[in-house]
Design an enzyme around this catalytic site. Structure first.
Site, short mmCIF file in Angstrom:
data_model
loop_
_atom_site.label_atom_id
_atom_site.label_comp_id
_atom_site.label_asym_id
_atom_site.label_seq_id
_atom_site.Cartn_x
_atom_site.Cartn_y
_atom_site.Cartn_z
N LYS A 229 -13.94 0.99 15.98
CA LYS A 229 -12.46 0.44 15.79
C LYS A 229 -11.69 0.18 17.09
O LYS A 229 -11.08 -0.48 17.46
CB LYS A 229 -11.64 1.17 14.82
CG LYS A 229 -10.60 0.11 14.17
CD LYS A 229 -10.08 0.99 12.73
CE LYS A 229 -10.88 0.73 11.70
NZ LYS A 229 -10.18 1.50 10.53
N ASP B 44 -4.13 -5.93 5.59
CA ASP B 44 -5.13 -6.87 6.19
C ASP B 44 -5.19 -8.08 5.65
O ASP B 44 -5.31 -9.09 6.51
CB ASP B 44 -6.52 -6.36 5.96
CG ASP B 44 -6.82 -4.88 6.77
OD1 ASP B 44 -6.43 -5.00 7.89
OD2 ASP B 44 -7.44 -4.05 6.14
N ASN C 118 0.95 -1.23 0.02
CA ASN C 118 -0.05 0.05 0.06
C ASN C 118 0.77 1.35 -0.06
O ASN C 118 2.07 1.01 0.11
CB ASN C 118 -0.89 0.02 1.15
CG ASN C 118 -0.26 -0.16 2.57
OD1 ASN C 118 0.34 0.86 2.83
ND2 ASN C 118 -0.31 -1.12 3.14
N LYS D 42 9.01 -17.13 -9.77
CA LYS D 42 8.39 -16.12 -10.44
C LYS D 42 6.99 -16.69 -11.22
O LYS D 42 7.48 -17.89 -12.20
CB LYS D 42 9.20 -15.24 -11.34
CG LYS D 42 8.54 -14.03 -11.78
CD LYS D 42 9.27 -13.33 -12.99
CE LYS D 42 8.31 -12.42 -13.64
NZ LYS D 42 8.79 -11.77 -14.83
N LYS E 99 -10.82 -3.06 18.63
CA LYS E 99 -9.39 -3.55 18.86
C LYS E 99 -8.78 -3.40 20.18
O LYS E 99 -7.65 -3.79 20.52
CB LYS E 99 -8.40 -2.63 17.94
CG LYS E 99 -8.82 -2.70 16.45
CD LYS E 99 -7.81 -2.59 15.56
CE LYS E 99 -8.37 -2.84 14.37
NZ LYS E 99 -7.23 -2.90 13.34
N PHE F 174 -4.24 3.88 15.03
CA PHE F 174 -4.59 4.95 13.93
C PHE F 174 -5.94 4.29 13.10
O PHE F 174 -5.96 3.18 12.95
CB PHE F 174 -3.40 4.92 12.86
CG PHE F 174 -2.49 6.09 13.58
CD1 PHE F 174 -1.58 5.54 14.49
CD2 PHE F 174 -2.55 7.42 13.07
CE1 PHE F 174 -0.81 6.59 14.92
CE2 PHE F 174 -1.45 8.34 13.70
CZ PHE F 174 -0.93 8.03 14.50
N PRO G 4 -2.45 -11.37 10.65
CA PRO G 4 -2.66 -11.03 12.25
C PRO G 4 -3.10 -9.59 12.56
O PRO G 4 -2.32 -8.82 11.92
CB PRO G 4 -1.47 -11.43 12.92
CG PRO G 4 -0.55 -11.55 12.04
CD PRO G 4 -1.08 -11.90 10.70
N ASP G 5 -3.86 -9.41 13.46
CA ASP G 5 -4.13 -8.05 13.80
C ASP G 5 -3.24 -7.58 15.00
O ASP G 5 -3.37 -7.71 16.14
CB ASP G 5 -5.64 -7.58 14.30
CG ASP G 5 -5.78 -6.13 14.28
OD1 ASP G 5 -5.08 -5.40 14.77
OD2 ASP G 5 -6.89 -5.76 13.88
N ILE G 6 -2.05 -6.80 14.63
CA ILE G 6 -0.86 -6.68 15.65
C ILE G 6 -1.63 -5.54 16.87
O ILE G 6 -1.55 -5.95 17.85
CB ILE G 6 0.11 -6.12 14.88
CG1 ILE G 6 0.66 -6.84 13.99
CG2 ILE G 6 1.31 -5.75 16.28
CD1 ILE G 6 1.73 -6.42 12.93
N1 CTP Z 1 -3.42 -2.73 12.48
C1 CTP Z 1 -2.64 -3.77 12.94
N2 CTP Z 1 -2.73 -5.06 12.36
C2 CTP Z 1 -3.31 -5.40 11.11
C3 CTP Z 1 -4.43 -4.42 10.75
C4 CTP Z 1 -4.19 -3.01 11.34
O1 CTP Z 1 -1.84 -3.53 13.68
N3 CTP Z 1 -3.31 -6.42 10.74
C5 CTP Z 1 -3.66 -1.32 13.17
C6 CTP Z 1 -3.10 -0.46 12.25
O2 CTP Z 1 -1.51 0.00 12.81
C7 CTP Z 1 -3.79 1.09 12.95
C8 CTP Z 1 -5.28 0.18 13.25
O3 CTP Z 1 -4.90 -1.29 13.54
O4 CTP Z 1 -3.22 1.41 14.03
C9 CTP Z 1 -6.29 0.29 12.19
O5 CTP Z 1 -6.11 -0.42 11.03
P1 CTP Z 1 -7.17 -0.25 9.82
O6 CTP Z 1 -6.45 -0.83 8.91
O7 CTP Z 1 -7.68 1.31 9.89
O8 CTP Z 1 -8.18 -1.07 10.35
P2 CTP Z 1 -8.86 -2.32 9.78
O9 CTP Z 1 -8.88 -3.35 11.01
O10 CTP Z 1 -8.42 -2.88 8.49
O11 CTP Z 1 -10.41 -1.86 9.87
P3 CTP Z 1 -11.31 -1.43 8.35
O12 CTP Z 1 -10.84 -2.32 7.43
O13 CTP Z 1 -12.62 -1.50 9.11
O14 CTP Z 1 -10.81 0.00 8.11
#
Ligand code: CTP
Length: 409
Positions: A338, A277, A209, A287, A342, A324, A305-307
């Site tokens: 959110k 995500d 991204n 390749k 989280k 954020f 994983p959602d850190i």
């Molecule tokens: N974050 C994280 N690990 C992930 C995804 C997100 O730690 N796998 C953290 C980001 O660093 C940020 C926060 O979560 O602080 C919000 O991330 P965002 O991508 O906006 O949230 P999503 O969970 O993707 O929610 P949505 O798709 O509904 O916007």
């Protein structure tokens, strides 16, 4: 703050004039500054101006009987709480990397013990900086624990332009303070995530991204400036490592999670990274080839994983967890949802556009932003400001919360 002894080594570069300002600023904040000039350094600033500003003799010669009787050159490094080399020329960098000790400055650097923090502020012509031999020397010094600040990119005195300018004295001062861990957050540790993650499809392609890492890096720097011991875990960005932070470079979300877990426990966690995500379920070892007349290979995604959520729910939860959120609609409401989902304490919510009113300037890579700070009890709209200012304001808020006695002192 007790008086600190700073040893400043000035080697021969046009940027040496900026080091006079550094001496003044160090003295202004109460530090004792001893200055060593190399023979090259002496061509750009005089021992007289250095000693007038530092209030002590300028040291130039290894074999000066007077200096040796009064001070002894090894004592110059032993008594230093930190050493800063500014400007650090390609030559002095090379000599230090190789352990050459043929003048006072290089001898002192060789005689410096591992536990004395050393900061180099390189300054040189762009081609000299980019020369692989200089880059190898820089990596050698970094591997030995020497911190680098700069160089910055811009117009050079020689008329060329590119990386090679010495950082400004104010930046050097902040880096030095961060290195010495002084400031209201002293004794607290922080983990900051920054930048994007790259999720490989095959050895050459990835899902990524547009995150620049500017906000996360500014936060890591601001936390370090206020004395926190900072681990910055960053995805691929084109920013220099902030001074005074332990920076870990990763590519994928899984690597980011592992680096964060390795740095835990901590007192403060700030997740500013734009973590992907999803990642491709399988990453090909070779390749993926395109075959004439056949549809493209499908890419099946799986969740990362959602850190932030994992830090918030961990057994050793930091005292303060900050996330954020980037939204395109119902900014505050969605960010609050959110925050609860989280489990973090605060969320900085921003719109995809840096200026909420005009909807122009996408926030990615921009230098400024308009944000809401959302806590359990409050939501505040902050006026548009630079990402550096946002970082400083957020860190000031952290100080108020975690070290109320230091706030306003
Ligand atoms: N974050 C994280 N690990 C992930 C995804 C997100 O730690 N796998 C953290 C980001 O660093 C940020 C926060 O979560 O602080 C919000 O991330 P965002 O991508 O906006 O949230 P999503 O969970 O993707 O929610 P949505 O798709 O509904 O916007």
């Amino acid at each position: 703050m007790p008086q600190r002894n700073i040893l400043l080594i000035v080697s021969g570069g046009i940027a040496a004039y900026k080091s006079l300002d550094l001496i003044r600023n160090l003295r202004k904040q109460g530090d004792c500054v001893r200055v060593v000039l190399t023979a090259g350094g002496e061509k750009f600033v005089t021992p007289l101006s250095v000693s007038a500003l530092s209030g002590t003799a300028a040291y130039t010669d290894m074999w000066s009987l007077k200096d040796e009787t009064e001070m002894g050159h090894i004592r110059l490094t032993r008594e230093a709480d930190a050493i800063i080399v500014a400007p650090a020329t390609a030559n002095l960098i090379a000599k230090t990397a190789c352990g050459i000790a043929d003048d006072l400055a290089s001898t002192l650097l060789l005689a410096t013990r591992k536990d004395t923090p050393v900061l180099f502020a390189p300054a040189m012509n762009t081609a000299m900086w980019e020369n692989p031999v200089t880059q190898e020397n820089i990596e050698k010094l970094k591997a030995r624990g020497i911190r680098m600040i700069g160089p910055e990119t811009g117009d050079m005195a020689c008329g060329e332009s590119g990386p090679g300018r010495m950082s400004e004295p104010e930046t050097l001062l902040k880096a030095l303070n961060a290195l010495l861990g002084s400031g209201p957050l002293r004794g607290l540790s922080a983990i900051v995530t920054s930048g994007p993650t790259f999720e490989p499809i095959d050895p050459v392609r990835f899902i990524g991204n547009r995150a620049s890492g500017k906000q996360g890096h500014a936060l890591a720097a601001a936390l370090a400036t206020q004395g926190a011991a900072v681990t910055l875990v960053t995805g691929p960005v084109s920013l220099p490592d902030p001074a005074g932070c332990a920076t870990v470079h990763i590519e994928t979300a899984a690597e980011m999670k592992n680096a964060v877990c390795a740095a835990m426990p901590c007192d403060i966690a700030v997740c500013a990274a734009a973590v992907a995500d999803w990642r491709p379920e399988h990453s090909a070892n070779q390749k993926i080839k395109k075959t004439e007349g056949e549809p493209p290979a499908p890419v099946t995604l799986t969740e990362n994983p959602d850190i932030l959520a994992e830090i918030s729910r961990s057994k050793n939860r930091p005292k303060l967890v900050i996330g954020f959120s980037l939204e395109t609609q119902d900014l505050v409401e969605n960010a609050n949802i959110k925050r609860r989902r989280k489990g973090c304490d605060w969320i900085l919510a921003n719109s995809v556009h840096a200026n909420a009113d005009t909807n122009d300037t996408p926030v990615f890579g921009a230098d400024s932003n308009t944000v809401y700070l959302i806590t359990e009890t409050n939501q505040e709209l902050w006026p548009e400001m630079s990402k550096t200012k946002i970082a400083e304001a957020l860190v000031a808020r952290m100080i108020k919360t975690l070290r109320p006695q230091a706030d306003g002192a």
